[in-house]
Structures are given as C-alpha cells and as structure tokens.
Design a protein around this motif. Structure first.
Motif, PDB file in Angstrom:
ATOM      1  N   GLY A 146      38.232  45.856  33.807  1.00  0.00           N
ATOM      2  CA  GLY A 146      38.293  44.725  34.732  1.00  0.00           C
ATOM      3  C   GLY A 146      39.157  45.032  35.947  1.00  0.00           C
ATOM      4  N   GLU A 147      40.265  45.724  35.715  1.00  0.00           N
ATOM      5  CA  GLU A 147      41.156  46.088  36.832  1.00  0.00           C
ATOM      6  C   GLU A 147      40.479  47.072  37.773  1.00  0.00           C
ATOM      7  OE1 GLU A 147      45.471  45.542  34.588  1.00  0.00           O
ATOM      8  OE2 GLU A 147      44.445  47.480  34.500  1.00  0.00           O
ATOM      9  N   ASP A 167      26.020  51.037  42.796  1.00  0.00           N
ATOM     10  CA  ASP A 167      25.140  51.644  41.793  1.00  0.00           C
ATOM     11  C   ASP A 167      25.611  51.325  40.385  1.00  0.00           C
ATOM     12  OD1 ASP A 167      23.399  53.104  40.280  1.00  0.00           O
ATOM     13  OD2 ASP A 167      23.966  55.065  41.088  1.00  0.00           O
ATOM     14  N   GLU A 168      24.988  50.323  39.783  1.00  0.00           N
ATOM     15  CA  GLU A 168      25.285  49.913  38.409  1.00  0.00           C
ATOM     16  C   GLU A 168      26.765  49.885  38.112  1.00  0.00           C
ATOM     17  OE1 GLU A 168      22.284  50.584  35.470  1.00  0.00           O
ATOM     18  OE2 GLU A 168      21.434  52.219  36.645  1.00  0.00           O
ATOM     19  N   THR A 169      27.501  49.285  39.033  1.00  0.00           N
ATOM     20  CA  THR A 169      28.941  49.201  38.816  1.00  0.00           C
ATOM     21  C   THR A 169      29.258  48.047  37.880  1.00  0.00           C
ATOM     22  OG1 THR A 169      29.242  47.769  40.714  1.00  0.00           O
ATOM     23  CG2 THR A 169      29.426  50.118  41.103  1.00  0.00           C
ATOM     24  N   ASP A 170      28.210  47.379  37.383  1.00  0.00           N
ATOM     25  CA  ASP A 170      28.429  46.203  36.546  1.00  0.00           C
ATOM     26  C   ASP A 170      28.104  46.452  35.076  1.00  0.00           C
ATOM     27  OD1 ASP A 170      25.702  46.481  36.678  1.00  0.00           O
ATOM     28  OD2 ASP A 170      25.428  44.780  38.019  1.00  0.00           O
ATOM     29  N   VAL A 175      33.107  39.049  31.033  1.00  0.00           N
ATOM     30  CA  VAL A 175      32.820  37.892  31.895  1.00  0.00           C
ATOM     31  C   VAL A 175      33.762  37.814  33.090  1.00  0.00           C
ATOM     32  CG1 VAL A 175      32.553  35.385  31.942  1.00  0.00           C
ATOM     33  CG2 VAL A 175      32.015  36.646  29.878  1.00  0.00           C
ATOM     34  N   ASP A 176      35.059  38.051  32.838  1.00  0.00           N
ATOM     35  CA  ASP A 176      36.028  37.966  33.932  1.00  0.00           C
ATOM     36  C   ASP A 176      35.731  38.993  35.017  1.00  0.00           C
ATOM     37  OD1 ASP A 176      37.343  35.948  32.689  1.00  0.00           O
ATOM     38  OD2 ASP A 176      38.877  37.235  31.767  1.00  0.00           O
ATOM     39  N   HIS A 204      23.505  38.427  34.587  1.00  0.00           N
ATOM     40  CA  HIS A 204      24.602  37.519  34.933  1.00  0.00           C
ATOM     41  C   HIS A 204      24.941  37.644  36.409  1.00  0.00           C
ATOM     42  CE1 HIS A 204      25.289  36.563  30.772  1.00  0.00           C
ATOM     43  NE2 HIS A 204      25.281  37.851  30.488  1.00  0.00           N
ATOM     44  N   ILE A 205      24.822  38.848  36.912  1.00  0.00           N
ATOM     45  CA  ILE A 205      25.108  39.072  38.329  1.00  0.00           C
ATOM     46  C   ILE A 205      23.906  38.666  39.178  1.00  0.00           C
ATOM     47  CG2 ILE A 205      25.606  40.855  40.049  1.00  0.00           C
ATOM     48  CD1 ILE A 205      27.842  41.392  38.422  1.00  0.00           C
TER      49      ILE A 205
END
Ligand code: ADP
Ligand code: MG
Ligand code: MG
Length: 250
Positions: A146-147, A167-170, A175-176, A204-205
């Motif tokens: 998350g950081e 590029d698929e950084t998710d 959730v946070d 979700h994004i």
C-alpha cells in the motif's frame, strides 16, 4: 491529439514479432484502458512507448503532441512527458524519497522552484493521505504494498507527465491501496491537457473510473475497441470471443 500510434509493429531484438499494425489515438483529456489475455503484448506496448531497448519498431510511427518520436530514446521521451509506472518498483537504499522526487522533478519538463516544489508536495501529500515522515525514508525500502502504491501515485502527481501509462500497477492491492490509486488517478484526470493509458483488469478500479475508450489486445493485434461496456463484457465472458476472432492469423 496527445498520442497517435500509426500502423505500429514491434518485434523483440531477436526478431520475434510481438505487436502487429496497431492504431490508437489518445486525445488530451482522455483516459484509455488496454486489456487482453496474458502474453497479448500489453506490457510490450507500454514499454515500447518509452523506447525500451528490448524491442524494436519494425513498422509505423508514434506521434506525441504531433511530433514524430519514433526514433527518440527513452530519456528524450520521458522528458517530453511520457511516464511509465513500474510493476515492481525498485528499492534504492541511501536515497530518500524526498531527494528522489526533487531530482526527478528537476529533470522533468517542468522543473519547479524549491518553493513551488514544496507547495505542490504538501498538497499532494494531503490528497493521498501520506505522512511527511515517509519523505525521509529510503526509496521503497521496506515499504508495504500500500505504501509503495501511495509513493507511486505521489511520483506520478509530482512529475505531472503529459501522458501516464500505468501497467497493471493494481495487481494484488488491498482495498485501501486501491482507493489511494483511485484518488491519484482522479486527481491526475483533473488536468484536461493530459491523458492516460491504463493496463488493468481490476474491476474495482475500472468500474470506478471515467474511461473514454477501451482497446482489446489479443496476440499483438487490437481486435476490438469500444466504451466501458467492453470492460463488463470481458469481466463476464473473458477474452474467448476475441481469441476466436483473431484465430491463427498470426
Ligand atoms: P502482456 O503484458 O500482455 O502479458 P507481454 O508484452 O509481457 O504481454 O508479452 C507479449 C509476448 O511477447 C509474450 O509472448 C512474451 O513472451 C513476448 N516477449 C515479451 N518481451 C520479449 C522479449 N524481450 N523477447 C522476446 N519475447 C518477448
Ligand atoms: Mg503478462
Ligand atoms: Mg504485462
């Protein structure tokens, strides 16, 4: 027009064709999404836009703000305002996040004075709900997922590129972290002179973003394009319809 890719084909340095005759235009103010099965060539496209030396252009052109940049090297393209996020951010011990950001901005298209830099930094820290203490830490060393995401968004917003490619950084975010990413993207989208290309399958994004156009890449071909309704179709049915369409023609 911000980015225009014309009849663009890319091969690896050992001559394996990866991207085939792609055509894509991103206008200022637009957010585009690129989806496709594993191995379709999405990352190759993202890194080719920044002239990754692992690939070579075999046909076609890339225009950025109406200028042909096909022959420009990575640093020149970055300086013109093209930003590519990293799937796995590097750890750099010995360099604080603050000095990293300061020098990155100094070397960017819009260097900022020290005062401008500090003011912008403070406002973005607030938007991303990031504590100032982070700035003193070594770049990404020991950061949680998350950081790292917050830091990546901080970097994106501080550098404020003309075109941001994510590029698929998710993948694998909680959730946070997803919410931080959404905040960062929403903030970036406020500037209607800029554009974004998001490579993602994270519903979700994607469901929460304003998206202008979706491109489906299968086996190196853009096989379908449309609005955000395509995202839901893929979420329900996968890529099989498109894979049948492209068949063995390559
Ligand atoms: P995606 O991001 O859509 O999963 P990639 O762009 O990573 O796909 O890869 C597309 C295809 O190109 C894959 O078959 C991959 O093995 C191949 N490829 C990617 N990079 C290279 C390279 N440097 N040399 C040879 N083949 C590569
Ligand atoms: Mg992949
Ligand atoms: Mg990839």
């Amino acid at each position: 027009k911000l980015l225009e890719v014309n009849n663009y084909s890319v091969a690896s340095t050992d001559d394996i064709a990866i991207l085939k005759n792609l055509n894509l235009t991103i206008n200022k103010g637009e957010t585009h999404v690129l989806m496709g099965p594993n191995g379709a060539g999405k990352s190759t496209f993202g890194s080719s836009l920044l002239a990754n030396p692992a690939y070579k252009t075999t046909h076609g052109h890339i225009l950025f703000e109406d200028e042909d940049i096909t022959a420009l090297a990575t640093d020149k393209r970055a300086k013109k305002g093209i930003f590519l996020s990293f799937q796995n951010p590097v750890e750099i011990p010995g360099i604080s996040l603050y000095s990293f950001l300061r020098s990155a901005v100094k070397n960017s298209a819009v260097p900022l004075t020290n005062k401008q830099f500090r003011e912008k930094l403070n406002s973005i820290l607030t938007i991303l709900d990031l504590k100032k203490e982070y700035l003193e830490r070594d770049l990404n060393v020991g950061f949680s997922g998350g950081e790292r995401k917050k830091v990546e968004m901080l970097q994106l917003l501080m550098l404020s590129p003309q075109l941001a490619i994510l590029d698929e950084t998710d993948s694998g975010l909680d959730v946070d972290a997803v919410n931080i990413m959404l905040k960062g993207i929403n903030e970036f989208q406020q500037d209607k002179e800029k554009g974004m290309l998001i490579i993602s399958h994270n519903m979700h994004i994607l469901n929460k973003l304003n998206i202008d156009k979706v491109h489906i890449l299968v086996k190196g071909n853009i096989i379908a394009e449309g609005g955000s309704e395509l995202i839901n179709e893929i979420n329900e049915h996968g890529f099989s319809r498109f894979e049948i369409q492209v068949g063995d023609k390559n």
